[in-house]
Design a protein around this motif. Structure first.
Motif, PDB file in Angstrom:
ATOM      1  N   LYS A 193       0.828  -1.201   0.000  1.00 56.82           N
ATOM      2  CA  LYS A 193       0.000   0.000   0.000  1.00 56.82           C
ATOM      3  C   LYS A 193       0.865   1.254   0.000  1.00 56.82           C
TER       4      LYS A 193
ATOM      5  N   SER B 126       2.249   1.702  -3.427  1.00 61.46           N
ATOM      6  CA  SER B 126       1.188   2.195  -4.305  1.00 61.46           C
ATOM      7  C   SER B 126       0.976   3.697  -4.103  1.00 61.46           C
ATOM      8  N   ARG B 127       0.990   4.123  -2.851  1.00 59.50           N
ATOM      9  CA  ARG B 127       0.809   5.554  -2.552  1.00 59.50           C
ATOM     10  C   ARG B 127       1.997   6.370  -3.071  1.00 59.50           C
TER      11      ARG B 127
ATOM     12  N   ASP C 130       1.591   6.803  -6.718  1.00 62.64           N
ATOM     13  CA  ASP C 130       0.530   7.782  -6.979  1.00 62.64           C
ATOM     14  C   ASP C 130       1.061   9.204  -6.822  1.00 62.64           C
ATOM     15  N   ILE C 131       1.862   9.414  -5.782  1.00 65.74           N
ATOM     16  CA  ILE C 131       2.444  10.736  -5.529  1.00 65.74           C
ATOM     17  C   ILE C 131       3.408  11.119  -6.646  1.00 65.74           C
TER      18      ILE C 131
ATOM     19  N   GLN D 258       3.384  10.080  -9.721  1.00 68.61           N
ATOM     20  CA  GLN D 258       2.583  10.373 -10.910  1.00 68.61           C
ATOM     21  C   GLN D 258       1.962  11.766 -10.825  1.00 68.61           C
ATOM     22  N   LEU D 259       1.459  12.105  -9.662  1.00 71.30           N
ATOM     23  CA  LEU D 259       0.809  13.399  -9.449  1.00 71.30           C
ATOM     24  C   LEU D 259       1.816  14.547  -9.592  1.00 71.30           C
TER      25      LEU D 259
ATOM     26  N   GLN E  81      -5.516  15.762  -3.051  1.00 72.63           N
ATOM     27  CA  GLN E  81      -5.816  15.136  -4.342  1.00 72.63           C
ATOM     28  C   GLN E  81      -5.835  13.619  -4.300  1.00 72.63           C
ATOM     29  N   ILE E  82      -5.110  13.009  -3.383  1.00 75.95           N
ATOM     30  CA  ILE E  82      -5.121  11.537  -3.336  1.00 75.95           C
ATOM     31  C   ILE E  82      -5.688  11.007  -2.014  1.00 75.95           C
TER      32      ILE E  82
END
Length: 257
Positions: A8, A11-12, A15-16, A18-19, A35-36
């Motif tokens: 997890k 994954s986070r 995501d960060i 990518q953002l 945003q996430i």
């Protein structure tokens, strides 16, 4: 449970990354958290870990977080390891299956093209081309499509050194006419060889670009005039452009057009 938490967290982190990559000016902790949907303390811990390894860096003036140079280091290693023939082969095979004609992959080298891959197709066709052989640029579809995407100074230098010798009665031997042909090729995104190099053979080619946007190669379909009719060449145009773009994308080229 511990493994799930680790996955997890990864994954986070992704995501960060990518953002943050979407914002040239970077993002702050609060913006990322909103945003996430992760609490700010968790975002900060992930950012700190990524920054420690060079994947994220913080702007000392704005406090915003941006991508780190580690990504540049990794991407350069990836790009250096890319094998054009290997990356192009699946697309060439698909094109061969679709057309049943001869497929060529060539690279540009010192004012000429060099064949580095040739798939024979299922139809009989006798051509002079073979892997490792060099060919002129002005009378081949692969050569013309590469020339059309080279700097004009390079093109003029090649024409001065190589000239425009006649290979068939269809070869363009007039310099002004040839330069106009290159403009048309650049605009349309593909080049044709209408029995300009060998009698009885017609070809269509599309350019291939590297990660820097430089044209380095070309892919073509060749066949006899009886099969490569005007109608068939027209049908192949969008497919060739698509194949060229797909191979270019595998080499790291990003088409912003």
């Amino acid at each position: 449970m511990e493994r799930d938490n680790m996955v997890k967290s990864v994954s986070r982190a992704l995501d960060i990354i990518q953002l943050v990559s979407l914002k040239k000016e970077g993002l702050g902790v609060t913006e990322i958290a909103n945003q996430i949907d992760i609490n700010k303390s968790s975002v900060y811990r992930i950012l700190s870990t990524l920054a420690r390894y060079g994947y994220i860096e913080q702007d000392s003036e704005t406090g915003r977080y941006k991508l780190g140079y580690k990504f540049l280091e990794i991407s350069s290693k990836l790009l250096e390891s890319i094998d054009l023939r290997k990356e192009a082969k699946p697309f060439l095979q698909k094109l061969e299956n679709e057309t049943n004609e001869v497929i060529h992959l060539v690279v540009y080298d010192q004012g000429e093209v060099v064949y580095i891959e040739k798939l024979e197709g299922n139809e009989t066709l006798r051509m002079h081309s073979k892997v490792g052989k060099r060919a002129p640029m002005h009378c081949t579809s692969v050569g013309k499509v590469i020339l059309a995407n080279l700097p004009s100074s390079v093109v003029l230098d090649i024409l001065d050194r190589k000239g425009l010798p006649m290979h068939t009665k269809n070869t363009i031997t007039n310099k002004d006419a040839f330069l106009k042909e290159l403009i048309r090729v650049k605009q349309q995104g593909y080049a044709l060889d209408l029995e300009e190099n060998e009698y009885g053979i017609r070809c269509i080619a599309a350019p291939i670009f590297d990660h820097l946007g430089k044209v380095i190669a070309a892919v073509s379909v060749s066949g006899p005039t009886i099969r490569m009719t005007d109608e068939r060449l027209k049908q192949l145009q969008p497919r060739m452009i698509e194949i060229g773009k797909q191979i270019s994308a595998r080499l790291g080229f990003v088409d912003y057009a």
